[in-house]
Scaffold this motif. Structure first.
Motif, short mmCIF file in Angstrom:
data_model
loop_
_atom_site.label_atom_id
_atom_site.label_comp_id
_atom_site.label_asym_id
_atom_site.label_seq_id
_atom_site.Cartn_x
_atom_site.Cartn_y
_atom_site.Cartn_z
N PHE A 81 0.84 -1.20 0.00
CA PHE A 81 0.00 0.00 0.00
C PHE A 81 0.87 1.25 0.00
CE2 PHE A 81 -2.84 3.17 2.03
CZ PHE A 81 -3.89 3.09 1.14
N ASP A 82 0.57 2.18 -0.88
CA ASP A 82 1.33 3.42 -0.99
C ASP A 82 0.68 4.48 -0.11
OD1 ASP A 82 2.80 5.62 -1.68
OD2 ASP A 82 2.18 5.64 -3.79
N PHE A 83 1.35 4.86 0.96
CA PHE A 83 0.81 5.86 1.88
C PHE A 83 1.12 7.29 1.46
CE2 PHE A 83 0.41 2.23 4.75
CZ PHE A 83 -0.85 2.48 5.26
N THR A 84 1.80 7.46 0.32
CA THR A 84 2.03 8.81 -0.20
C THR A 84 0.68 9.45 -0.43
OG1 THR A 84 3.92 7.87 -1.38
CG2 THR A 84 3.29 10.11 -1.97
N ASP A 85 0.48 10.64 0.04
CA ASP A 85 -0.78 11.37 -0.12
C ASP A 85 -1.97 10.70 0.56
OD1 ASP A 85 0.61 13.21 -1.71
OD2 ASP A 85 0.21 12.06 -3.53
N PHE A 86 -1.74 9.80 1.50
CA PHE A 86 -2.86 9.19 2.22
C PHE A 86 -3.31 10.11 3.37
CE2 PHE A 86 -4.70 6.61 5.64
CZ PHE A 86 -5.77 6.03 4.96
N TRP A 87 -2.35 10.49 4.22
CA TRP A 87 -2.65 11.33 5.38
C TRP A 87 -2.66 12.80 4.99
CZ3 TRP A 87 -4.38 8.78 9.45
CH2 TRP A 87 -3.94 7.48 9.69
N ASN A 88 -3.51 13.56 5.64
CA ASN A 88 -3.58 15.01 5.46
C ASN A 88 -2.64 15.62 6.49
OD1 ASN A 88 -4.46 17.66 6.42
ND2 ASN A 88 -6.15 17.47 5.00
N LYS A 89 -1.64 16.33 6.02
CA LYS A 89 -0.68 16.96 6.93
C LYS A 89 -1.18 18.36 7.25
CE LYS A 89 2.51 13.68 6.07
NZ LYS A 89 2.06 12.43 6.60
N SER A 90 -1.76 18.53 8.43
CA SER A 90 -2.25 19.85 8.81
C SER A 90 -2.11 20.05 10.31
CB SER A 90 -3.72 20.00 8.41
OG SER A 90 -4.54 19.16 9.21
N SER A 91 -2.15 21.30 10.72
CA SER A 91 -2.05 21.59 12.15
C SER A 91 -3.27 21.05 12.89
CB SER A 91 -1.89 23.10 12.39
OG SER A 91 -2.99 23.79 11.83
N TYR A 92 -4.44 21.05 12.24
CA TYR A 92 -5.65 20.50 12.84
C TYR A 92 -5.48 19.01 13.13
CZ TYR A 92 -10.58 19.02 13.17
OH TYR A 92 -11.77 18.45 13.57
N SER A 93 -4.92 18.29 12.17
CA SER A 93 -4.68 16.86 12.33
C SER A 93 -3.71 16.62 13.48
CB SER A 93 -4.13 16.27 11.02
OG SER A 93 -4.11 14.87 11.06
N GLU A 94 -2.64 17.40 13.52
CA GLU A 94 -1.64 17.29 14.59
C GLU A 94 -2.27 17.56 15.95
OE1 GLU A 94 1.79 16.75 14.74
OE2 GLU A 94 1.97 16.29 12.61
N ARG A 95 -3.06 18.60 16.03
CA ARG A 95 -3.62 19.05 17.30
C ARG A 95 -4.70 18.11 17.83
NH1 ARG A 95 -6.64 23.93 16.20
NH2 ARG A 95 -8.44 22.55 16.15
N ASP A 96 -5.61 17.63 16.96
CA ASP A 96 -6.81 16.93 17.42
C ASP A 96 -6.86 15.43 17.15
OD1 ASP A 96 -7.74 19.31 18.42
OD2 ASP A 96 -9.15 19.70 16.79
N TYR A 97 -5.93 14.91 16.35
CA TYR A 97 -5.98 13.50 15.97
C TYR A 97 -4.73 12.70 16.31
CZ TYR A 97 -10.24 14.04 13.15
OH TYR A 97 -11.52 14.25 12.73
N ILE A 98 -3.58 13.18 15.91
CA ILE A 98 -2.37 12.35 15.93
C ILE A 98 -1.82 12.19 17.34
CG2 ILE A 98 -0.05 12.01 15.01
CD1 ILE A 98 -0.92 13.78 12.60
N GLY A 117 -5.33 10.54 12.39
CA GLY A 117 -5.14 11.73 11.58
C GLY A 117 -6.22 11.91 10.54
N LEU A 118 -6.25 13.10 10.00
CA LEU A 118 -7.13 13.39 8.87
C LEU A 118 -6.58 12.66 7.65
CD1 LEU A 118 -7.40 17.25 9.39
CD2 LEU A 118 -9.11 15.53 10.00
N VAL A 119 -7.48 12.29 6.73
CA VAL A 119 -7.05 11.55 5.54
C VAL A 119 -7.36 12.34 4.27
CG1 VAL A 119 -7.18 9.25 6.58
CG2 VAL A 119 -9.22 10.24 5.52
N GLU A 120 -6.50 12.19 3.28
CA GLU A 120 -6.74 12.77 1.95
C GLU A 120 -7.69 11.86 1.17
OE1 GLU A 120 -5.99 15.66 0.78
OE2 GLU A 120 -4.65 16.30 2.38
#
Length: 178
Positions: free
Chosen positions: A9-26, A60-63
Motif C-alpha cells: 500500500f502506498d501511503f504517499t498522499d494518504f494522510w492530510n498533513k495539517s495543524s488541525y490533524s496534529e492538534r486533534d488526531y495524531i 489523523g485526517l485523511v486525503e
C-alpha cells in the motif's frame, strides 16, 4: 517495522498533513501497554491491521476520504466520506478513547454499542465508521460499517475488515460531484 498488512500500500498522499490533524488526531505511537489498556477500557480486541496502521501514524485526517458503497447513504448515492481515523490513545479529542471518541459516541449520542468507532465523518457526529463486532464477538475480526445516526443508526456494510477498508478509500474526485 515489518509490515504484515499494508506491504503493497502506498501511503504517499494518504494522510492530510495539517495543524488541525496534529492538534486533534495524531497521538504518540501506541506501545503494547497503551493498546492493552485501551482494549480493556473499550471491551474489544483491536484488529491487528488497525494497530499496524496506528504504528505507522497514530490517527489523523485523511486525503483519501471516500469509500464506495453499493447502496445510497445520507452522504451520497454511491459512497460515504470520512474526515479522519481515530488513533489509539486518550489525549487527543479524536482518539478512540478521547473526548469525542468511541465511548462518547455510544454514551452521549446513543450510537449502538457494537464495537469501536474509529472514523468520523464530515457530518460532525451524525454518522461514524464502526469496527462492528456484532457478528464476530469481542475478540474476532470486525467488519467495517457506516452507522448513520440520522437514519435510526442504520448500518451500511463497507468492508470485511479494517485493512480492506483502508485500501479501498479513494479520493473525492473519483466520484462524480453534484
Amino acid at each position: 517495522m515489518e509490515l504484515k498488512f499494508f506491504k503493497d500500500f502506498d501511503f504517499t498522499d494518504f494522510w492530510n498533513k495539517s495543524s488541525y490533524s496534529e492538534r486533534d488526531y495524531i497521538e504518540e505511537f501506541p506501545d503494547d501497554e497503551m493498546i492493552a489498556s485501551v482494549e480493556k477500557e473499550l471491551g474489544y480486541k483491536l484488529p491487528a491491521s488497525y494497530i499496524e496502521l496506528m504504528r505507522i501514524q497514530n490517527g489523523g485526517l485523511v486525503e483519501k476520504s471516500c469509500f464506495p458503497t453499493t447502496e445510497s447513504t445520507s452522504w451520497a448515492e454511491d459512497h460515504v466520506a470520512i474526515t479522519g481515523i481515530m488513533g489509539i490513545g486518550r489525549d487527543k479529542t479524536y482518539s478512540i478513547c478521547g473526548e469525542l471518541g468511541s465511548k462518547f459516541m455510544i454514551e452521549e449520542w446513543g450510537y449502538p454499542n457494537d464495537g469501536v468507532y474509529v472514523g468520523d465523518c464530515p457530518s460532525a457526529g451524525h454518522d461514524m465508521i464502526l469496527l462492528d463486532y456484532s457478528k464476530c464477538g469481542k475478540d474476532g475480526e470486525p467488519e467495517v460499517v457506516h452507522v448513520d445516526q440520522e437514519s435510526d443508526y442504520k448500518k451500511t456494510f463497507l468492508a470485511k475488515d479494517f485493512e480492506t477498508f483502508i485500501k479501498g478509500l479513494k479520493n473525492e474526485e473519483d466520484f462524480d460531484g453534484e
